[in-house]
Enzyme design. Sequence first.
Site, short mmCIF file in Angstrom:
data_model
loop_
_atom_site.label_atom_id
_atom_site.label_comp_id
_atom_site.label_asym_id
_atom_site.label_seq_id
_atom_site.Cartn_x
_atom_site.Cartn_y
_atom_site.Cartn_z
N HIS A 171 0.59 -1.28 0.07
CA HIS A 171 -0.03 -0.05 0.01
C HIS A 171 0.84 1.53 0.09
O HIS A 171 2.21 1.31 0.40
CB HIS A 171 -0.88 -0.01 1.20
CG HIS A 171 -0.26 -0.31 2.66
ND1 HIS A 171 0.08 -1.40 3.11
CD2 HIS A 171 0.09 0.68 3.38
CE1 HIS A 171 0.58 -1.20 4.20
NE2 HIS A 171 0.92 0.33 4.44
N CYS A 228 -2.01 -2.66 19.00
CA CYS A 228 -0.70 -3.17 18.63
C CYS A 228 0.22 -1.73 18.50
O CYS A 228 -0.29 -0.68 18.30
CB CYS A 228 -0.70 -3.93 17.41
SG CYS A 228 -1.17 -3.06 15.73
#
Length: 625
Positions: A67, A177
């Site tokens: 991406h 995370c």
Amino acid sequence: MKITDLLRKDIMILDLQATEKESAIDEMIASLNNSGVLTDVAEFKDAILKREAQTSTGLGDGIAMPHAKNKAVTEPTVLFAKSKKGVDYESLDGQPAYLFFMIAVPEGGNNTHLETLAALSRKLIDKEFVDQLKAASNADEVLALFVEEQEEEEADKTSNEAPANDTKPFVVAITACPTGIAHTFMAEDALKKKAKEMNVDIRVETQGSEGAKNTLTEDEIRRADAVIIAASKKVDLDRFEGKHVLQRPVADGIKKSEELITKAVNKAAPIYHSDGSEQKADDMEDKPNSIWGRIYKDLMNGISHMLPFVVGGGILLALSFLFESFLGDDSTTFTFLNDIGSNAFSFLIPIFAGFIALSIADRPGLMPGMVGGLIAVNSNAGFLGGLVAGFLAGYVILLLRRLLRGLPKTLEGLKPILLYPVLGLFLTGILMYFVFGPIFATINTALIDFLQGLGTANAAILGIVLGGMMAVDMGGPFNKAAYAFSIGIFTDTGDGSLMAAVMAGGMVPPLAIALASTFFKNKFSAEERKSGVTNYVMGLSFITEGAIPFAAADPLRVIGSSVVGAAIAGGLTQFFGSAIPAPHGGIFVTPLAEHALLFLLSLAIGAIVSAVLLGLWRKPVSEEK
């Protein structure tokens, strides 16, 4: 924005021909370009490759999500591609990738790419959905699968609302995370799906890249049987006072969701108290780390927060000395750089001590730890005194938490704003000023005098030990211990001799691997030779961790040969009298070194010895294997 709004049938590739990572990226970019999504292929590819250089977007389990957010993109688009043969995409699990989602977002596209990554991550944790994607034979089937999944998601949107059913167990959870993108939401979905199978009601708050979503309410926390924290970063626990709190890494939320929910339902977790005390549950399989593990974690917290000051201040100081040699000590350039570097260095020990205390006692430990570190500086207790100040302040706060536990509830609010700061600073200060400061000032002075009085032979032995330690675990406790010791001496004396030893020792392992893979080609696979080339750059930049993948695959030969060469290089720097007045930078700071050419000679000898040992020690590799 929904994935189905971005997923285009006309650019899907259902039989990706490439088998290597970069060629697969080229094939997908070509499809985007042919459909008018890109204005500049080279610029977009550069953005994709820069993202891959940070860490592979091959997530594992056969899935990759390259991406980029770039001005070369005309409209937000997701390209789906499928490979029948599999692509060597350098995925995190080392397995080939079969399903690809290339996400292209314009530069002004807000957080579209992050939202899309999060949404895809949620869907791709479903093995049945992934298998259906692999079996899809045309673009219509792929799109239909996403439409169906979207409709189910809309219908199930209320499933994460707080249930009012008191007959079923009710658990709340937080997932988080470090990057706050994929794993945060994968853990959320895994916990929700497993809870549904187990007939358990659950509410999950995600702390992702855009902040907290589905935030837990006070009522939900009050009614919950227990709290699951599946997070690999710090999560504020104060709102869970008196609740059973099970803390695990985010990966456990994905892989061990059933175990976590079972423990939560059975209340097999300690009861959290913000004052630091814990009432243990009957089933305490989740025991705290060993005492040495905790000490190491606290120490590393101090070192990691101190390092930017060491690197920035040290290099600017070194540059100032370089300008002084040409322009004199009256030069504005010298004065400017020297003052900035010195100011940064003045923070080293207070920051080091403060963040050790923060790791031990959370925010109340930060201020007394920093002040204790400053007392260590002013009393000439140096780096060792700062180390003691950090641990002292942290444990003083923990002691105060225990002593003040019985205060009336009406005085709870005074603890963080009055009692901890005043009493913590007073106790830390009095102990540092009258006890530990003088003791460690004496020890620090004796250590410096001892090191300055070392003869060449003894200095070389110390260099051998420090250099070898840098290669033993390549970034682990031995490496950090040698580096911290050398920084301490450098901070206290300004002498960069030991910095030269640890820098040479840390540069040898990646350089040795690069040389060995270049000159002993039959001992390395094609993939290893390709990775070996990058170790030239990492080695010259003093990034020892470049050798870790090779050490993990072949620990005895790689670590054994690296330690020998690193020890030789470290010892030679001391034998030749080299010194580097900067704590980092590798080859780029050698112009600032004393006896720079001899430092480079020491490094070259150590790297060549290691490379030859490794090349001779390894067995030839079959390319087919």
